[in-house]
Design a protein around this motif. Structure first.
Motif, PDB file in Angstrom:
ATOM      1  N   LEU A   8       0.851  -1.187   0.000  1.00  0.00           N
ATOM      2  CA  LEU A   8       0.000   0.000   0.000  1.00  0.00           C
ATOM      3  C   LEU A   8       0.885   1.235   0.000  1.00  0.00           C
ATOM      4  O   LEU A   8       1.169   1.787  -1.038  1.00  0.00           O
ATOM      5  CB  LEU A   8      -0.939  -0.006   1.198  1.00  0.00           C
ATOM      6  CG  LEU A   8      -1.986  -1.112   1.200  1.00  0.00           C
ATOM      7  CD1 LEU A   8      -2.802  -1.082   2.473  1.00  0.00           C
ATOM      8  CD2 LEU A   8      -2.886  -0.984  -0.009  1.00  0.00           C
ATOM      9  N   LEU A   9       1.307   1.678   1.147  1.00  0.00           N
ATOM     10  CA  LEU A   9       2.147   2.863   1.266  1.00  0.00           C
ATOM     11  C   LEU A   9       3.013   2.741   2.507  1.00  0.00           C
ATOM     12  O   LEU A   9       2.655   2.037   3.452  1.00  0.00           O
ATOM     13  CB  LEU A   9       1.274   4.123   1.410  1.00  0.00           C
ATOM     14  CG  LEU A   9       0.408   4.459   0.211  1.00  0.00           C
ATOM     15  CD1 LEU A   9      -0.563   5.567   0.585  1.00  0.00           C
ATOM     16  CD2 LEU A   9       1.261   4.896  -0.951  1.00  0.00           C
ATOM     17  N   PRO A  10       4.145   3.462   2.540  1.00  0.00           N
ATOM     18  CA  PRO A  10       4.966   3.414   3.749  1.00  0.00           C
ATOM     19  C   PRO A  10       4.260   4.110   4.900  1.00  0.00           C
ATOM     20  O   PRO A  10       3.417   4.975   4.687  1.00  0.00           O
ATOM     21  CB  PRO A  10       6.229   4.175   3.343  1.00  0.00           C
ATOM     22  CG  PRO A  10       5.806   5.048   2.230  1.00  0.00           C
ATOM     23  CD  PRO A  10       4.700   4.311   1.517  1.00  0.00           C
ATOM     24  N   ASP A  11       4.610   3.721   6.096  1.00  0.00           N
ATOM     25  CA  ASP A  11       4.029   4.319   7.287  1.00  0.00           C
ATOM     26  C   ASP A  11       4.705   5.662   7.534  1.00  0.00           C
ATOM     27  O   ASP A  11       5.921   5.771   7.528  1.00  0.00           O
ATOM     28  CB  ASP A  11       4.257   3.383   8.481  1.00  0.00           C
ATOM     29  CG  ASP A  11       3.489   3.817   9.700  1.00  0.00           C
ATOM     30  OD1 ASP A  11       2.536   4.601   9.563  1.00  0.00           O
ATOM     31  OD2 ASP A  11       3.843   3.360  10.795  1.00  0.00           O
ATOM     32  N   PHE A  12       3.932   6.700   7.708  1.00  0.00           N
ATOM     33  CA  PHE A  12       4.479   7.995   8.042  1.00  0.00           C
ATOM     34  C   PHE A  12       3.469   8.731   8.912  1.00  0.00           C
ATOM     35  O   PHE A  12       2.285   8.447   8.878  1.00  0.00           O
ATOM     36  CB  PHE A  12       4.870   8.812   6.806  1.00  0.00           C
ATOM     37  CG  PHE A  12       3.760   9.004   5.806  1.00  0.00           C
ATOM     38  CD1 PHE A  12       2.909  10.079   5.891  1.00  0.00           C
ATOM     39  CD2 PHE A  12       3.596   8.089   4.778  1.00  0.00           C
ATOM     40  CE1 PHE A  12       1.906  10.249   4.968  1.00  0.00           C
ATOM     41  CE2 PHE A  12       2.590   8.261   3.853  1.00  0.00           C
ATOM     42  CZ  PHE A  12       1.745   9.337   3.955  1.00  0.00           C
ATOM     43  N   PRO A  13       3.966   9.681   9.725  1.00  0.00           N
ATOM     44  CA  PRO A  13       3.065  10.365  10.653  1.00  0.00           C
ATOM     45  C   PRO A  13       2.070  11.240   9.906  1.00  0.00           C
ATOM     46  O   PRO A  13       2.441  12.043   9.073  1.00  0.00           O
ATOM     47  CB  PRO A  13       4.008  11.221  11.496  1.00  0.00           C
ATOM     48  CG  PRO A  13       5.211  11.400  10.650  1.00  0.00           C
ATOM     49  CD  PRO A  13       5.322  10.168   9.795  1.00  0.00           C
ATOM     50  N   THR A  14       0.784  11.049  10.197  1.00  0.00           N
ATOM     51  CA  THR A  14      -0.237  11.851   9.519  1.00  0.00           C
ATOM     52  C   THR A  14      -1.141  12.560  10.514  1.00  0.00           C
ATOM     53  O   THR A  14      -2.137  13.128  10.119  1.00  0.00           O
ATOM     54  CB  THR A  14      -1.113  10.968   8.608  1.00  0.00           C
ATOM     55  OG1 THR A  14      -1.719   9.966   9.403  1.00  0.00           O
ATOM     56  CG2 THR A  14      -0.323  10.376   7.487  1.00  0.00           C
ATOM     57  N   PRO A  87      10.560  13.930   2.036  1.00  0.00           N
ATOM     58  CA  PRO A  87       9.933  12.842   1.265  1.00  0.00           C
ATOM     59  C   PRO A  87       8.580  12.380   1.807  1.00  0.00           C
ATOM     60  O   PRO A  87       7.686  12.056   1.021  1.00  0.00           O
ATOM     61  CB  PRO A  87      10.956  11.710   1.304  1.00  0.00           C
ATOM     62  CG  PRO A  87      11.972  12.103   2.307  1.00  0.00           C
ATOM     63  CD  PRO A  87      11.864  13.563   2.563  1.00  0.00           C
ATOM     64  N   TYR A  88       8.399  12.366   3.108  1.00  0.00           N
ATOM     65  CA  TYR A  88       7.124  11.929   3.670  1.00  0.00           C
ATOM     66  C   TYR A  88       6.028  12.957   3.426  1.00  0.00           C
ATOM     67  O   TYR A  88       4.903  12.615   3.062  1.00  0.00           O
ATOM     68  CB  TYR A  88       7.245  11.636   5.164  1.00  0.00           C
ATOM     69  CG  TYR A  88       8.101  10.432   5.456  1.00  0.00           C
ATOM     70  CD1 TYR A  88       7.741   9.176   4.977  1.00  0.00           C
ATOM     71  CD2 TYR A  88       9.271  10.539   6.193  1.00  0.00           C
ATOM     72  CE1 TYR A  88       8.525   8.071   5.228  1.00  0.00           C
ATOM     73  CE2 TYR A  88      10.065   9.434   6.442  1.00  0.00           C
ATOM     74  CZ  TYR A  88       9.684   8.204   5.963  1.00  0.00           C
ATOM     75  OH  TYR A  88      10.454   7.107   6.205  1.00  0.00           O
TER      76      TYR A  88
END
Length: 167
Positions: A8-14, A87-88
């Motif tokens: 799906l997608l990399p984990d990043f703080p949202t 990048p995130y």
């Protein structure tokens, strides 16, 4: 090697990251093509160019309206650079721009993908020569390339669907 479809997608703080993202199209503001990997040198060059152009101190003798406009453009320049240079933030920005990520959504990596990464990490710990390291490195680079291609394909497909709906 084909990249598994479960990515799906990399984990990043949202949590509240969207509060800090550029409010308009940052790529258009900088006059660069939309990309998950923009040229960092060009990005920084454009940031410094616009920082000079829109610095409030250079417009102190302008009308209040013009000073406000310059201040807003300076803020937009800072937010654009902040968004595109990380990048995130850039990934989240692009996904949100194309409605591929909902507010508050936190992408999750599938367990199969996590297991594959654990396997690669274990093999890295057991590497004892340059040839073995080269094989693992090549595998990781192939996975990375497949991920980039998968994201680009999904984004392009989404744009095509939207163009068909609006055209």
């Amino acid at each position: 090697m084909s990249f598994p479809s479960y990515f799906l997608l990399p984990d990043f703080p949202t949590s509240r990251l969207s509060d800090y993202l550029c409010p308009m199209n940052c790529f258009e503001f900088y006059g660069i093509p939309e990309s998950f990997t923009p040229d960092a040198t060009s990005l920084k060059k454009k940031f410094y160019e616009l920082s000079k152009k829109y610095h409030p101190d250079f417009h102190a003798n302008e009308s209040d309206e013009k000073q406000q406009e310059i201040l807003e453009l300076s803020t937009l320049n800072n937010k654009s650079y902040n968004t595109l240079s990380d990048p995130y933030k850039r990934l989240e920005y692009i996904l949100r721009t194309h409605n591929l990520l909902e507010d508050g959504a936190k992408p999750q990596l599938p367990s199969d993908f996590l297991m594959e990464m654990m396997d690669i990490n274990e093999r890295l710990m057991e590497v004892d020569d340059a040839e073995a390291l080269g094989h693992v490195t090549a595998e990781v680079l192939a996975i990375e390339g497949d991920i980039d291609e998968s994201i680009a394909t999904q984004t392009t497909s989404n744009w095509t669907i939207r163009l068909k709906k609006t055209g």
